[in-house]
Write an enzyme that holds these catalytic residues in place. Structure first.
Site, mmCIF file in Angstrom:
data_model
loop_
_atom_site.group_PDB
_atom_site.id
_atom_site.type_symbol
_atom_site.label_atom_id
_atom_site.label_comp_id
_atom_site.label_asym_id
_atom_site.label_seq_id
_atom_site.Cartn_x
_atom_site.Cartn_y
_atom_site.Cartn_z
ATOM 1 N N THR A 247 -3.121 73.870 -3.980
ATOM 2 C CA THR A 247 -4.562 74.010 -4.189
ATOM 3 C C THR A 247 -5.080 72.987 -5.203
ATOM 4 O O THR A 247 -4.311 72.507 -6.055
ATOM 5 C CB THR A 247 -4.856 75.437 -4.711
ATOM 6 O OG1 THR A 247 -6.172 75.498 -5.226
ATOM 7 C CG2 THR A 247 -3.919 75.839 -5.840
ATOM 8 N N ASP A 248 -6.371 72.707 -5.138
ATOM 9 C CA ASP A 248 -6.968 71.814 -6.146
ATOM 10 C C ASP A 248 -7.106 72.507 -7.507
ATOM 11 O O ASP A 248 -7.383 71.858 -8.509
ATOM 12 C CB ASP A 248 -8.323 71.280 -5.666
ATOM 13 C CG ASP A 248 -9.359 72.361 -5.391
ATOM 14 O OD1 ASP A 248 -9.026 73.570 -5.482
ATOM 15 O OD2 ASP A 248 -10.520 72.008 -5.069
ATOM 16 N N GLU A 249 -6.890 73.841 -7.532
ATOM 17 C CA GLU A 249 -7.083 74.574 -8.790
ATOM 18 C C GLU A 249 -6.054 74.169 -9.852
ATOM 19 O O GLU A 249 -6.239 74.428 -11.033
ATOM 20 C CB GLU A 249 -7.024 76.090 -8.564
ATOM 21 C CG GLU A 249 -7.997 76.532 -7.493
ATOM 22 C CD GLU A 249 -8.516 77.943 -7.646
ATOM 23 O OE1 GLU A 249 -8.346 78.534 -8.716
ATOM 24 O OE2 GLU A 249 -9.119 78.430 -6.683
ATOM 25 N N TYR B 191 -3.231 82.336 -11.465
ATOM 26 C CA TYR B 191 -3.020 81.850 -10.088
ATOM 27 C C TYR B 191 -2.752 80.349 -10.086
ATOM 28 O O TYR B 191 -1.754 79.881 -9.530
ATOM 29 C CB TYR B 191 -4.255 82.165 -9.225
ATOM 30 C CG TYR B 191 -4.294 81.385 -7.916
ATOM 31 C CD1 TYR B 191 -3.350 81.604 -6.922
ATOM 32 C CD2 TYR B 191 -5.284 80.412 -7.683
ATOM 33 C CE1 TYR B 191 -3.370 80.879 -5.719
ATOM 34 C CE2 TYR B 191 -5.320 79.690 -6.493
ATOM 35 C CZ TYR B 191 -4.359 79.928 -5.512
ATOM 36 O OH TYR B 191 -4.377 79.202 -4.343
ATOM 37 N N LYS C 154 0.684 78.251 -9.056
ATOM 38 C CA LYS C 154 0.735 77.228 -7.998
ATOM 39 C C LYS C 154 1.213 75.896 -8.593
ATOM 40 O O LYS C 154 1.976 75.162 -7.966
ATOM 41 C CB LYS C 154 -0.646 77.054 -7.337
ATOM 42 C CG LYS C 154 -1.123 78.238 -6.510
ATOM 43 C CD LYS C 154 -0.258 78.549 -5.305
ATOM 44 C CE LYS C 154 -0.346 77.520 -4.206
ATOM 45 N NZ LYS C 154 0.423 77.961 -2.997
HETATM 46 P P1 NAD Z 1 -3.838 84.806 1.919
HETATM 47 O O1 NAD Z 1 -3.798 85.600 0.664
HETATM 48 O O2 NAD Z 1 -4.911 85.056 2.923
HETATM 49 O O3 NAD Z 1 -2.445 84.961 2.707
HETATM 50 C C1 NAD Z 1 -1.211 84.940 2.057
HETATM 51 C C2 NAD Z 1 -0.166 85.405 3.047
HETATM 52 O O4 NAD Z 1 1.114 85.321 2.415
HETATM 53 C C3 NAD Z 1 -0.332 86.844 3.515
HETATM 54 O O5 NAD Z 1 -0.122 86.941 4.904
HETATM 55 C C4 NAD Z 1 0.743 87.599 2.757
HETATM 56 O O6 NAD Z 1 1.216 88.753 3.452
HETATM 57 C C5 NAD Z 1 1.822 86.538 2.642
HETATM 58 N N1 NAD Z 1 2.718 86.772 1.512
HETATM 59 C C6 NAD Z 1 2.362 87.022 0.221
HETATM 60 N N2 NAD Z 1 3.456 87.204 -0.524
HETATM 61 C C7 NAD Z 1 4.524 87.027 0.295
HETATM 62 C C8 NAD Z 1 5.931 87.066 0.100
HETATM 63 N N3 NAD Z 1 6.455 87.340 -1.103
HETATM 64 N N4 NAD Z 1 6.740 86.820 1.159
HETATM 65 C C9 NAD Z 1 6.211 86.553 2.380
HETATM 66 N N5 NAD Z 1 4.888 86.521 2.625
HETATM 67 C C10 NAD Z 1 4.069 86.758 1.595
HETATM 68 O O7 NAD Z 1 -3.827 83.291 1.455
HETATM 69 P P2 NAD Z 1 -4.575 82.020 2.065
HETATM 70 O O8 NAD Z 1 -5.943 81.971 1.539
HETATM 71 O O9 NAD Z 1 -4.330 81.965 3.516
HETATM 72 O O10 NAD Z 1 -3.761 80.853 1.344
HETATM 73 C C11 NAD Z 1 -2.562 80.337 1.916
HETATM 74 C C12 NAD Z 1 -2.021 79.240 1.027
HETATM 75 O O11 NAD Z 1 -2.994 78.219 0.872
HETATM 76 C C13 NAD Z 1 -1.676 79.708 -0.388
HETATM 77 O O12 NAD Z 1 -0.496 79.056 -0.784
HETATM 78 C C14 NAD Z 1 -2.852 79.247 -1.229
HETATM 79 O O13 NAD Z 1 -2.462 79.005 -2.555
HETATM 80 C C15 NAD Z 1 -3.225 77.965 -0.513
HETATM 81 N N6 NAD Z 1 -4.633 77.547 -0.627
HETATM 82 C C16 NAD Z 1 -5.624 78.429 -0.300
HETATM 83 C C17 NAD Z 1 -6.952 77.993 -0.356
HETATM 84 C C18 NAD Z 1 -8.092 78.912 0.042
HETATM 85 O O14 NAD Z 1 -9.247 78.537 -0.121
HETATM 86 N N7 NAD Z 1 -7.814 80.102 0.593
HETATM 87 C C19 NAD Z 1 -7.251 76.695 -0.776
HETATM 88 C C20 NAD Z 1 -6.198 75.837 -1.106
HETATM 89 C C21 NAD Z 1 -4.891 76.279 -1.012
#
Ligand code: NAD
Length: 351
Positions: free
Chosen positions: A132-134, A158, A162
């Protein structure tokens, strides 16, 4: 033909990634590993489960033995690691889960990949880490956007978790030669996003006639990207990205929270004007009673340590890999609003 292990594939971005991938590469095998936390939803994958190339495994990334078994059993050559705890507010009230999943869990994935891909049965492989950009911290209004060389300065638990996972991924490349890439993306929005997040919260609260909470003055700025545009960036990195490199993915689309509310509310009002059956389905929603959706906006106390501005310089992926976002912000918001209206059965159970 690739054989992918996608962690967190039942979450928001992971689900969209699975559909993107199966549609674009029907010959590839896609195995999901997901612990189905509150954020994971197997129902998301009902359509994918009909595809013989797809398989869902319910399990935890902390289970290194399970990951090793999957890498061997399915002869996996590509890991796309989405699984994480992802909600900043939850990391403030309960950071432990973030440390476990995002740091220890990523390390467990790296150990499994190293053991199978480097030690046991050496083969060409790729470990792509989704970040993430965070991790870069916060910007003032006059700072240049984050680039891949901006020093890490995470401000929330968070973001810190990351950042730690990004460093471990890098270290496994530098120390052991694991073939890794990392992408740091800005805020995503689109279908299947858990309704605790800003844009779906706003849409579902309007439908349910609940207040739209805006933190502080609402002037916090983020870069926003439609989820499929993020996944196209990941696809390009898997295809043409250089091993050991990090790529920022962003939409050149800085928006403050208030501007987003002021875009979504009139779109919701227009939807109610265009489709009179919405007033029957949601009789208490403001537009059903002749009020603009914006009357639901309330300002609430700002989040602790709330970063003021994120902006992302994605020139590297633009110039090195020919990346370009395809979905404009208004187009993406309209698609997202339409999805939440059509998929009430999905989010109703989650709020
Ligand atoms: P989300 O919270 O919607 O989904 C996370 C998924 O991971 C869920 O299905 C959960 O069941 C699974 N999970 C959590 N802990 C787990 C574990 N210990 N073992 C197996 N599965 C597990 O998240 P998202 O928004 O889809 O984000 C996905 C990735 O993208 C993350 O790594 C996040 O940091 C990154 N990201 C998200 C955004 C955003 O805007 N949502 C932006 C940049 C990066």
């Amino acid at each position: 033909m690739k054989k992918l292990l996608v962690t967190g594939g039942a979450g928001f971005i992971g689900t969209n990634f699975v559909y993107y991938w199966l549609d674009k590469y029907p010959g590839d095998r896609v195995i999901i590993l997901d612990a189905l936390t509150y954020a994971g939803n197997r129902q998301n994958l009902v359509r994918a489960e009909k595809n013989s190339k797809f398989e869902f495994v319910h399990g935890n990334i902390l289970d290194q033995e399970l990951v090793e078994t999957l890498l061997e059993k399915y002869d996996i050559d590509t890991i796309v690691h989405f699984a994480a705890e992802s909600h900043v507010d939850r990391s403030i009230t309960g950071p432990d889960e973030f440390i476990n999943t995002n740091i220890i869990g990523t390390h467990s994935m790296l150990k499994a990949a190293r053991r199978i891909w480097l030690d046991k049965k050496p083969k060409e492989h790729r470990f792509h880490h989704i970040s993430t950009d965070e991790v870069y911290g916060t910007l003032t209004s006059s700072d240049p956007p984050f680039s891949e060389t901006t020093p890490y300065a995470p401000n929330s638990p968070y973001a810190a978790s990351k950042a730690a996972s990004d460093h471990l991924v890098r270290a496994y490349h530098e120390t052991y030669g694991l073939e890794v890439t990392t992408s740091n993306c800005s805020n995503n929005y689109g279908p299947y996003q858990f309704p605790e997040k800003f844009i779906p919260l706003m849409i579902t609260n309007i439908l349910n006639n609940r207040p739209i909470p805006v933190y502080g003055d609402g002037k916090q700025i983020r870069d926003w990207l439609y989820v499929d545009d993020h996944n196209r960036g990941v696809d390009l990195i898997l295809d043409k990205g250089k091993i050991g490199e990090t790529y920022n993915i962003g939409g050149n689309n800085e928006q403050c929270n208030l501007a987003i509310v002021n875009l979504v509310c009139p779109i919701m009002d227009q939807m109610f004007d265009a489709f009179p059956e919405l007033a029957r389905r949601y009789p208490n929603a403001p537009p059903s009673t002749g009020r603009p959706s914006a009357t639901l906006i309330i300002h609430v106390e700002d989040r602790a340590g709330h970063d003021r501005r994120y902006a992302i310089n994605a020139d590297k992926i633009f110039s090195a890999l020919g990346y370009e976002p395809k979905v404009s912000f208004e187009q993406g918001i309209r698609r997202t609003v339409q999805w939440y209206i059509d998929w009430e059965h999905w989010w109703k159970k989650l709020i």
